[in-house]
Design a protein around this motif. Structure first.
Motif, PDB file in Angstrom:
ATOM      1  N   PHE A   1      36.727  38.475  51.631  1.00  0.00           N
ATOM      2  CA  PHE A   1      37.211  37.125  51.924  1.00  0.00           C
ATOM      3  C   PHE A   1      37.610  37.044  53.387  1.00  0.00           C
ATOM      4  O   PHE A   1      38.039  38.043  53.963  1.00  0.00           O
ATOM      5  CB  PHE A   1      38.438  36.798  51.076  1.00  0.00           C
ATOM      6  CG  PHE A   1      38.167  36.749  49.618  1.00  0.00           C
ATOM      7  CD1 PHE A   1      37.452  35.694  49.071  1.00  0.00           C
ATOM      8  CD2 PHE A   1      38.608  37.762  48.780  1.00  0.00           C
ATOM      9  CE1 PHE A   1      37.203  35.636  47.725  1.00  0.00           C
ATOM     10  CE2 PHE A   1      38.363  37.715  47.425  1.00  0.00           C
ATOM     11  CZ  PHE A   1      37.656  36.652  46.895  1.00  0.00           C
TER      12      PHE A   1
ATOM     13  N   ALA B   1      38.078  42.561  48.868  1.00  0.00           N
ATOM     14  CA  ALA B   1      38.794  42.630  47.597  1.00  0.00           C
ATOM     15  C   ALA B   1      38.182  43.693  46.695  1.00  0.00           C
ATOM     16  O   ALA B   1      38.879  44.559  46.171  1.00  0.00           O
ATOM     17  CB  ALA B   1      38.778  41.272  46.915  1.00  0.00           C
TER      18      ALA B   1
ATOM     19  N   THR C   1      48.151  44.177  39.750  1.00  0.00           N
ATOM     20  CA  THR C   1      48.007  42.774  40.120  1.00  0.00           C
ATOM     21  C   THR C   1      47.403  42.633  41.517  1.00  0.00           C
ATOM     22  O   THR C   1      47.662  43.440  42.400  1.00  0.00           O
ATOM     23  CB  THR C   1      49.371  42.056  40.043  1.00  0.00           C
ATOM     24  OG1 THR C   1      49.171  40.702  40.418  1.00  0.00           O
ATOM     25  CG2 THR C   1      50.413  42.671  40.959  1.00  0.00           C
ATOM     26  N   GLY C   2      46.554  41.635  41.653  1.00  0.00           N
ATOM     27  CA  GLY C   2      45.936  41.377  42.946  1.00  0.00           C
ATOM     28  C   GLY C   2      44.820  42.333  43.322  1.00  0.00           C
ATOM     29  O   GLY C   2      44.378  42.350  44.466  1.00  0.00           O
TER      30      GLY C   2
ATOM     31  N   GLY D   1      41.738  42.437  42.082  1.00  0.00           N
ATOM     32  CA  GLY D   1      40.390  41.858  42.123  1.00  0.00           C
ATOM     33  C   GLY D   1      39.766  41.646  40.763  1.00  0.00           C
ATOM     34  O   GLY D   1      38.554  41.526  40.641  1.00  0.00           O
ATOM     35  N   LYS D   2      40.586  41.560  39.728  1.00  0.00           N
ATOM     36  CA  LYS D   2      40.058  41.358  38.376  1.00  0.00           C
ATOM     37  C   LYS D   2      39.445  39.970  38.227  1.00  0.00           C
ATOM     38  O   LYS D   2      38.323  39.832  37.745  1.00  0.00           O
ATOM     39  CB  LYS D   2      41.173  41.557  37.338  1.00  0.00           C
ATOM     40  CG  LYS D   2      41.863  42.906  37.448  1.00  0.00           C
ATOM     41  CD  LYS D   2      42.913  43.122  36.386  1.00  0.00           C
ATOM     42  CE  LYS D   2      44.134  42.230  36.511  1.00  0.00           C
ATOM     43  NZ  LYS D   2      44.936  42.420  37.730  1.00  0.00           N
TER      44      LYS D   2
ATOM     45  N   THR E   1      38.407  38.134  40.570  1.00  0.00           N
ATOM     46  CA  THR E   1      37.233  38.089  41.437  1.00  0.00           C
ATOM     47  C   THR E   1      35.995  38.600  40.702  1.00  0.00           C
ATOM     48  O   THR E   1      34.922  38.002  40.769  1.00  0.00           O
ATOM     49  CB  THR E   1      37.497  38.936  42.701  1.00  0.00           C
ATOM     50  OG1 THR E   1      38.709  38.481  43.302  1.00  0.00           O
ATOM     51  CG2 THR E   1      36.368  38.832  43.687  1.00  0.00           C
TER      52      THR E   1
ATOM     53  N   GLN F   1      42.389  31.919  34.086  1.00  0.00           N
ATOM     54  CA  GLN F   1      43.775  32.404  34.078  1.00  0.00           C
ATOM     55  C   GLN F   1      44.738  31.220  34.155  1.00  0.00           C
ATOM     56  O   GLN F   1      45.736  31.185  33.456  1.00  0.00           O
ATOM     57  CB  GLN F   1      43.962  33.324  35.291  1.00  0.00           C
ATOM     58  CG  GLN F   1      45.306  33.986  35.384  1.00  0.00           C
ATOM     59  CD  GLN F   1      45.335  35.056  36.465  1.00  0.00           C
ATOM     60  OE1 GLN F   1      44.409  35.187  37.265  1.00  0.00           O
ATOM     61  NE2 GLN F   1      46.395  35.838  36.492  1.00  0.00           N
TER      62      GLN F   1
ATOM     63  N   GLU G   1      43.087  37.047  31.456  1.00  0.00           N
ATOM     64  CA  GLU G   1      44.468  37.069  30.955  1.00  0.00           C
ATOM     65  C   GLU G   1      44.777  35.863  30.070  1.00  0.00           C
ATOM     66  O   GLU G   1      45.718  35.119  30.340  1.00  0.00           O
ATOM     67  CB  GLU G   1      45.457  37.107  32.133  1.00  0.00           C
ATOM     68  CG  GLU G   1      45.158  38.254  33.053  1.00  0.00           C
ATOM     69  CD  GLU G   1      46.255  38.492  34.084  1.00  0.00           C
ATOM     70  OE1 GLU G   1      47.386  38.060  33.840  1.00  0.00           O
ATOM     71  OE2 GLU G   1      45.971  39.131  35.090  1.00  0.00           O
TER      72      GLU G   1
ATOM     73  N   HIS H   1      46.600  42.392  32.163  1.00  0.00           N
ATOM     74  CA  HIS H   1      47.582  43.271  32.783  1.00  0.00           C
ATOM     75  C   HIS H   1      48.058  44.309  31.790  1.00  0.00           C
ATOM     76  O   HIS H   1      48.638  45.315  32.149  1.00  0.00           O
ATOM     77  CB  HIS H   1      48.852  42.464  33.121  1.00  0.00           C
ATOM     78  CG  HIS H   1      48.833  41.834  34.455  1.00  0.00           C
ATOM     79  ND1 HIS H   1      49.036  40.498  34.633  1.00  0.00           N
ATOM     80  CD2 HIS H   1      48.627  42.357  35.681  1.00  0.00           C
ATOM     81  CE1 HIS H   1      48.967  40.217  35.911  1.00  0.00           C
ATOM     82  NE2 HIS H   1      48.720  41.333  36.569  1.00  0.00           N
TER      83      HIS H   1
HETATM   84  N1  LIG Z   1      39.603  32.647  47.972  1.00  0.00           N
HETATM   85  C1  LIG Z   1      40.250  33.722  48.450  1.00  0.00           C
HETATM   86  N2  LIG Z   1      40.477  33.845  49.767  1.00  0.00           N
HETATM   87  C2  LIG Z   1      41.105  34.922  50.260  1.00  0.00           C
HETATM   88  N3  LIG Z   1      41.530  35.954  49.514  1.00  0.00           N
HETATM   89  C3  LIG Z   1      41.331  35.903  48.195  1.00  0.00           C
HETATM   90  C4  LIG Z   1      40.671  34.785  47.586  1.00  0.00           C
HETATM   91  N4  LIG Z   1      40.609  34.995  46.243  1.00  0.00           N
HETATM   92  C5  LIG Z   1      41.210  36.174  46.042  1.00  0.00           C
HETATM   93  N5  LIG Z   1      41.627  36.733  47.204  1.00  0.00           N
HETATM   94  C6  LIG Z   1      42.291  38.029  47.360  1.00  0.00           C
HETATM   95  O1  LIG Z   1      41.549  38.971  46.640  1.00  0.00           O
HETATM   96  C7  LIG Z   1      42.394  39.867  45.942  1.00  0.00           C
HETATM   97  C8  LIG Z   1      42.021  39.877  44.477  1.00  0.00           C
HETATM   98  O2  LIG Z   1      42.330  38.623  43.887  1.00  0.00           O
HETATM   99  P1  LIG Z   1      42.171  38.403  42.329  1.00  0.00           P
HETATM  100  O3  LIG Z   1      42.538  36.991  42.048  1.00  0.00           O
HETATM  101  O4  LIG Z   1      40.826  38.826  41.908  1.00  0.00           O
HETATM  102  O5  LIG Z   1      43.282  39.376  41.751  1.00  0.00           O
HETATM  103  P2  LIG Z   1      43.626  39.706  40.233  1.00  0.00           P
HETATM  104  O6  LIG Z   1      43.332  41.140  40.020  1.00  0.00           O
HETATM  105  O7  LIG Z   1      43.003  38.743  39.325  1.00  0.00           O
HETATM  106  O8  LIG Z   1      45.191  39.512  40.253  1.00  0.00           O
HETATM  107  P3  LIG Z   1      46.149  39.030  39.055  1.00  0.00           P
HETATM  108  O9  LIG Z   1      46.225  40.154  38.102  1.00  0.00           O
HETATM  109  O10 LIG Z   1      47.455  38.810  39.735  1.00  0.00           O
HETATM  110  O11 LIG Z   1      45.540  37.803  38.495  1.00  0.00           O
HETATM  111  C9  LIG Z   1      43.804  39.403  46.191  1.00  0.00           C
HETATM  112  O12 LIG Z   1      44.391  40.250  47.148  1.00  0.00           O
HETATM  113  C10 LIG Z   1      43.673  38.022  46.752  1.00  0.00           C
HETATM  114  O13 LIG Z   1      44.646  37.790  47.733  1.00  0.00           O
END
Ligand SMILES: Nc1ncnc2c1ncn2[C@@H]1O[C@H](COP(=O)(O)OP(=O)(O)OP(=O)(O)O)[C@@H](O)[C@H]1O
Ligand SMILES: [Mg+2]
Lengths: 282, 268
Positions: A28, A40, A60-61, A63-64, A66, A102, A179, A212
């Motif tokens: 990103f 990510a 958390t965060g 990339g799931k 994603t 989510q 989730e 999670h």
């Molecule tokens: N559109 C975007 N622009 C910039 N960064 C992004 C974007 N989407 C996600 N990210 C970054 O990518 C990483 C993964 O995000 P993601 O939403 O996939 O996390 P996650 O594993 O689903 O987290 P959670 O368990 O909290 O839902 C994060 O650090 C987030 O900040």
């Protein structure tokens, strides 16, 4: 208690890939600007087999979501390939999948019934018939008699159920779930988990389930994949869950095998969670 | 002694207070002018104003003027809203054209558009169309900017979900963009009602042979302040009626919108 032990787990389905991630990387634009990017996920190679219930766990965060967005075709990978039933997804949406987001995703201007029926109407079902199916699904997810409520008139749990009905009413071959139950209280959550397992057992869709909650992942899945802490997340371990089906999610948590699996997976996951925590704090 | 609970949900009390406020205002006006604290020549007299209004309706001379003004206003309102909705949706969904037209739209919007009235009179003559044109240019921008904003504010998750459910771009328009924009449009329509009246009345004022604006102009020519005030009050009443009609539609179409604290008391 279930004493009859169906050995479902043993009659493994032929491992033909439904979703196939091939060295998928997603970067990103970082908001620091200056052309900096945030990677990510990096080089994720992962397969979801036909009829398989696969769970993804990770800090958390990491990339799931994603990963799910890539599988849904909502996000194009920066590099790498994603194929669905052997066909590469090139820019288009994944038409074989339903996606349970989510965040709340119901259309706020439609009531529960119309929301569930919308997907069918988009696919060309006549309105009356679509509403019929929608009502039927609302009953199945326990929203009988709430069909005329608008999203803002429903509780968080009811909205999630309506979302589940919306996703399942299309009878997709693939189910992507982000989730879906994390906002529910523990009792409702177990009810919904059992319901999901029953619905899934009926026709064995391929499910990619993000959570999670490690216990939930083990209780539901055939396989659990652990992701590393971000950035540049990738799968670091996977575990086959050889618990018998059908399962009762509350009871299965007490079994010896469950606890063993939990200990083994947590051993890997804990390290990543701690890393992720340390990184976000620094 | 119990303090009077000033509860805004007590409809009866609210309406009564409004009535008191209104009649109090009118009474003070009447008192000031009859006691000649204020010159009645410049400030009128509520009783004469009321007589003037009743007289207009009894003699029937006002109907043609009222009809003209309402027709102009409704047409300007309708055309302006439809154009604003159409162009707003189109530009919000085609970022390229939105980017290209952005400075022009900003320029048109910040221009004092009432100045167009004489130009429109030249282009469209002194009939109703020059007034409608003026009203449309005023209403259009109010609705347009709100629709544009409304489409931009569509929740990305709702959008992604609807796309995943298989909506085509036309279905997205109908099931997502339009309903989302509508809540913005309705809030802008309340402004648009008043502005549409401004368009017709100012147009009439600057050149016409019928309409309430024309009546006001004539009365002003002979320093008949009471007729001027009566004309203004008449317009106000009809603007309020049109606004109530908008509210009525809003309540019917916007049922899905959450309202704060929507609980009903237990029925005994
Ligand atoms: N559109 C975007 N622009 C910039 N960064 C992004 C974007 N989407 C996600 N990210 C970054 O990518 C990483 C993964 O995000 P993601 O939403 O996939 O996390 P996650 O594993 O689903 O987290 P959670 O368990 O909290 O839902 C994060 O650090 C987030 O900040
Ligand atoms: Mg997520």
């Amino acid at each position: 208690m279930n004493v009859l032990k169906h050995k479902f787990a043993e009659q493994r389905y032929p491992a033909s890939p439904t979703i196939n991630f091939d060295a998928v990387t997603c970067a990103f634009a970082s908001n620091e600007g200056g052309g900096k990017t945030y990677t990510a996920i990096r080089d994720v190679t992962l397969t979801v087999n036909d009829g398989e219930f696969l769970s993804i766990v990770g800090p958390t965060g990491c990339g799931k979501s994603t990963l799910l967005n890539v599988a849904a075709g909502l996000m194009r990978p920066s590099s790498g390939h994603i194929s669905i039933f052997g066909k590469e997804l090139q820019g288009g949406l994944n038409r074989d999948a339903s996606y349970l987001f989510q965040a709340d995703a119901l259309m706020p201007w439609k009531n529960a019934e119309d929301n569930v029926a919308a997907g069918l109407i988009f696919h060309g079902t006549p309105k009356a018939e679509a509403l019929e199916v929608a009502r039927d699904w609302l009953v199945r997810v326990g929203l009988d008699g709430h069909g005329h409520k608008y999203p803002h008139q429903m509780s968080g749990g009811m909205r999630k159920r309506a979302g589940l009905a919306q996703a399942l009413a299309l009878n997709p071959r693939i189910l992507l779930m982000d989730e879906p139950f994390s906002a529910l209280d523990i009792q409702t959550r177990q009810l919904m988990e059992n319901e999901l397992l029953q619905l899934w057992a009926a026709d064995r869709k391929s499910v990619m389930f993000v959570t999670h909650d490690l216990e939930e992942a083990i209780a539901l899945s055939d396989r659990v994949v652990v992701l590393s802490a971000g950035p540049a997340t990738r799968p670091i371990a996977e575990f086959d869950i050889d618990l018998d089906r059908p399962r009762e999610v509350a009871d299965i948590r007490m079994t010896q095998r469950f606890l063993q699996l939990h200990a083994a997976i947590w051993d890997v996951l804990k390290g990543e969670v701690l890393k992720s925590y340390a990184r976000t704090r620094s | 002694m119990r303090a009077l609970a000033l509860d805004p949900r007590n409809r009866g009390l609210v309406q009564a207070s409004r009535l008191i406020l209104l009649s109090g205002g009118v009474f003070i006006w009447w008192l000031c002018t009859t006691m000649e604290w204020l010159p009645p020549f410049f400030f009128g007299d509520p009783i004469v104003v009321a007589q003037r209004m009743v007289g207009w309706f009894i003699s029937g001379e006002i109907f043609l003027h009222l009809y003209t003004t309402l027709l102009e206003t409704l047409l300007a309102f309708g055309i302006g809203t439809a154009l604003g909705l159409g162009v707003g949706l189109w530009l919000a969904l085609s970022p390229f054209f939105a980017e290209v037209t952005d400075p022009f739209l900003k320029a048109f919007n910040s221009m004092p558009r009432l100045i167009f009235a004489p130009i429109f009179a030249l282009w469209f003559g002194l009939g109703i169309w020059s007034k409608i044109a003026l009203g449309v240019t005023l209403v259009f921008f109010v609705v347009f900017f709100n629709v544009f904003q409304g489409v931009r504010e569509v929740s990305p998750v709702v959008l992604a979900n609807t796309r995943m459910l298989g909506a085509s771009s036309r279905q997205l328009m109908r099931h997502v963009y339009l309903p989302s924009a509508m809540s913005w449009v309705f809030s802008s329509l309340h402004n648009a009602v008043g502005i549409a009246f401004v368009g017709s009345v100012v147009g009439e004022y600057l050149g016409s042979e019928k309409g309430v604006g024309y009546v006001i102009l004539l009365a002003e020519g002979v320093f008949d302040i009471n007729s001027v005030i009566a004309g203004i009050l008449l317009l106000t009443i009809f603007a309020l009626l049109l606004d109530a009609a908008v509210s009525f539609c809003e309540d019917r179409f916007m049922r899905w919108r959450p309202e704060a604290g929507q609980t009903v008391g237990a029925t005994a």
